[in-house]
Structure formats: structure tokens, C-alpha cells
Design a protein around this motif. Structure first.
Motif, short mmCIF file in Angstrom:
data_model
loop_
_atom_site.label_atom_id
_atom_site.label_comp_id
_atom_site.label_asym_id
_atom_site.label_seq_id
_atom_site.Cartn_x
_atom_site.Cartn_y
_atom_site.Cartn_z
N THR A 143 0.82 -1.21 0.00
CA THR A 143 0.00 0.00 0.00
C THR A 143 0.86 1.26 0.00
O THR A 143 0.56 2.24 -0.70
CB THR A 143 -0.93 0.01 1.23
OG1 THR A 143 -1.69 -1.20 1.25
CG2 THR A 143 -1.88 1.19 1.17
N ILE A 144 1.95 1.24 0.76
CA ILE A 144 2.85 2.39 0.80
C ILE A 144 3.52 2.58 -0.56
O ILE A 144 3.61 3.71 -1.07
CB ILE A 144 3.91 2.20 1.91
CG1 ILE A 144 3.25 2.28 3.29
CG2 ILE A 144 5.02 3.24 1.78
CD1 ILE A 144 4.15 1.84 4.43
N ALA A 145 3.98 1.49 -1.16
CA ALA A 145 4.62 1.58 -2.48
C ALA A 145 3.65 2.12 -3.51
O ALA A 145 4.01 2.97 -4.35
CB ALA A 145 5.12 0.20 -2.90
N HIS A 146 2.40 1.66 -3.46
CA HIS A 146 1.38 2.14 -4.39
C HIS A 146 1.14 3.64 -4.18
O HIS A 146 1.00 4.40 -5.14
CB HIS A 146 0.07 1.37 -4.19
CG HIS A 146 -1.00 1.75 -5.16
ND1 HIS A 146 -1.24 1.04 -6.30
CD2 HIS A 146 -1.89 2.78 -5.15
CE1 HIS A 146 -2.25 1.60 -6.96
NE2 HIS A 146 -2.65 2.66 -6.29
N THR A 147 1.09 4.07 -2.93
CA THR A 147 0.85 5.48 -2.62
C THR A 147 1.96 6.35 -3.18
O THR A 147 1.71 7.40 -3.80
CB THR A 147 0.77 5.69 -1.09
OG1 THR A 147 -0.29 4.88 -0.57
CG2 THR A 147 0.50 7.15 -0.75
N ILE A 148 3.21 5.94 -2.96
CA ILE A 148 4.36 6.71 -3.44
C ILE A 148 4.36 6.75 -4.97
O ILE A 148 4.62 7.80 -5.58
CB ILE A 148 5.68 6.11 -2.91
CG1 ILE A 148 5.78 6.31 -1.40
CG2 ILE A 148 6.87 6.75 -3.61
CD1 ILE A 148 5.82 7.77 -0.95
N ALA A 149 4.09 5.61 -5.60
CA ALA A 149 4.07 5.57 -7.06
C ALA A 149 3.00 6.51 -7.62
O ALA A 149 3.25 7.26 -8.57
CB ALA A 149 3.81 4.14 -7.54
#
Length: 279
Positions: free
Chosen positions: A180-186
Motif C-alpha cells: 500500500t505504501i509503495a502504491h501510494t508513493i508511485a
């Protein structure tokens, strides 16, 4: 008085010519190019900016003459005649210089043809549907608003710091949280046009668990991220049409490292987001 009146009429006629040139040439060109931003480059932008600035300067000079007090116009009518003649010479010079630098229409067509040829080559790259907003990831969501603020701020600070290490490794928490964090940053960096590419692995999808598709997929996304990278990536594929099937080290060197080394703006931030490498 007759000389003064003639000067005023000459200046008005000159202004009308400049306005027509701007309305019929400069403005339509800008609109046409803005609608095809992918075919714009620094040289073409500079030429258009130079034309616009020259036209604005000429208009201001002519307006200054028209706004002089009437008695000043009368006593300087002969001087003004020379200035008017110079304005017209300058206008001729600007038009000749602009057209002499090349036909923008022809350049746009040539760039469009080159872009199409590059697209046909780059489209041959084997790749996975693994980007953060891929159709294969329907239902993937960013962090809920107000959650994970600490780690998101830390990652954002790392991205903004030109002296930070090149890799931010996120570990030590549940897989779903990292995802979820990776998706948010992307998603966040994509909106800022700093996301060069993203690859979200998944053991449930054959293409997204194949490590040999990572670099070709990233190269394909890079070509869309910055059009100046299309040329080097295309050249790599023309030198070796099977580079997308080569060993990963060779893929990395020729499809990623090589093209990035030729990027004009070396200080530009380009982020790569890879999630779930263990899958």
C-alpha cells in the motif's frame, strides 16, 4: 503636420502587420505544437519564444511612439520616420530569421514519422502488466488519508534529497502495508511526473513473477516517461533486436543504464518503484 500624420499612419499600419503576424503565424503555431507536445524540443521552443518576444518588443516600441505628446511628435517627425523605417527592417529581419531556421510544419511531420518508427520498435519489447496502475492490479489502493504519514514523509524527503542514497529499502512490516505504501508513493510521484517506472511483482501472475521481464518493462515505461529516452532505447533495440530476451545484466546495461546516461538533464529526479521482489 503632414509628416507627423504620415508617421502616425505608418506606425498604425506597422502595428496592424505585427498583430496579423502574431494572430496568423505565432499563435496558431503555438496552439498546434501545444496539442502535440511530444514533438516539441528545446530548439523549437526557443524559436517560438524568440519570435513571440521579438513581436512583443516591436509592438512596445511602436506603441511608445504613438503615445508621445503631440508637440514632441511634431518636432521629431523626421527622426520618427527613420525609426519607423528601422522598425520595418527589424520586422523583415525577424520574419526572415524565423523562416530561415527551418519549416516548423516539415519538422513536425518529420518528428511525427520518427516517433512512429520508434514506437514500432519499442512496442516489440516483451513486458509485464506490472505498473502501479495496471489493469491487472484492479482494486489496488493507496494508503487511507491520514495513515502511514511518518513513513510517507520519510520516503518523500528521501526522494527530494539529491544527496540521499540511490535506494530506499522498505522492510520490517507486513507485506500488505509495504504494498500500500509503495502504491501510494508511485501514485504520488506519477502526478509529479517523477515516476520513471514501477513494477509490482505478484506470484499469482505469470508475467509479474518473471524477473526477466523487469528491465524490458521498465525500459518501455521510461520511453513514455521522457521522450528524449526513446532514441537511445530504440538504438539499443536496433543494435540487438533480442535484447529484451538477453540476460538481466545485459538488459540493464543497454535498456536502462545506457539510455539514462544520455539523458540531457542529469539532475532530473527519476523514481523507480519495485514492490514484492520476493515474489
Amino acid at each position: 503636420m503632414n509628416g507627423m500624420k504620415a508617421n502616425e499612419e505608418a506606425i498604425k499600419a506597422f502595428n496592424a502587420t505585427v498583430v496579423r503576424l502574431d494572430d496568423n503565424v505565432a499563435t496558431p503555431l503555438k496552439e498546434a505544437i501545444n496539442s502535440q507536445a511530444d514533438f516539441m524540443d528545446d530548439d523549437l521552443q526557443k524559436r517560438l519564444d524568440l519570435l513571440a518576444n521579438d513581436l512583443i518588443d516591436l509592438t512596445k516600441r511602436a506603441d511608445t511612439m504613438l503615445s508621445r505628446e503631440r508637440h514632441k511628435k511634431f518636432f521629431s517627425s523626421q527622426d520618427n520616420l527613420g525609426i519607423i523605417q528601422k522598425l520595418n527592417r527589424d520586422l523583415d529581419r525577424i520574419v526572415i530569421a524565423f523562416t530561415g531556421r527551418g519549416s516548423i510544419g516539415a519538422e513536425m511531420e518529420a518528428r511525427a514519422a520518427k516517433r512512429l518508427a520508434q514506437t514500432l520498435v519499442i512496442d516489440k519489447l516483451p513486458r509485464a502488466q506490472a505498473r502501479h496502475d495496471s489493469a491487472s492490479r484492479v482494486g489496488a489502493n493507496p494508503c487511507f488519508q491520514g495513515t502511514r504519514n511518518g513513513i510517507l514523509r520519510e520516503i518523500s524527503a528521501w526522494i527530494d534529497d539529491p544527496n540521499a542514497p540511490p535506494i530506499f529499502w522498505l522492510s520490517g512490516m507486513a507485506g500488505i502495508e509495504k504494498l500500500t505504501i509503495a502504491h501510494t508513493i508511485a501514485e504520488q510521484e506519477d502526478k509529479k511526473h517523477r515516476l520513471g517506472a514501477s513494477f509490482f511483482f505478484s506470484r499469482d501472475e505469470a508475467d509479474r513473477r518473471n524477473p526477466h521481464l523487469v528491465y524490458p518493462t521498465i525500459a518501455f515505461q521510461l520511453a513514455g516517461f521522457d521522450t528524449s529516452l526513446r532514441g537511445p532505447i530504440t538504438q539499443a533495440l536496433e543494435r540487438d533486436a533480442d535484447i529484451g530476451l538477453a540476460i538481466m545484466q545485459k538488459q540493464s546495461e543497454h535498456l536502462i543504464a545506457g539510455p539514462l546516461a544520455e539523458l540531457k538533464v542529469s539532475a532530473k529526479t527519476i523514481l523507480f518503484v519495485l514492490d514484492a521482489l520476493d515474489e
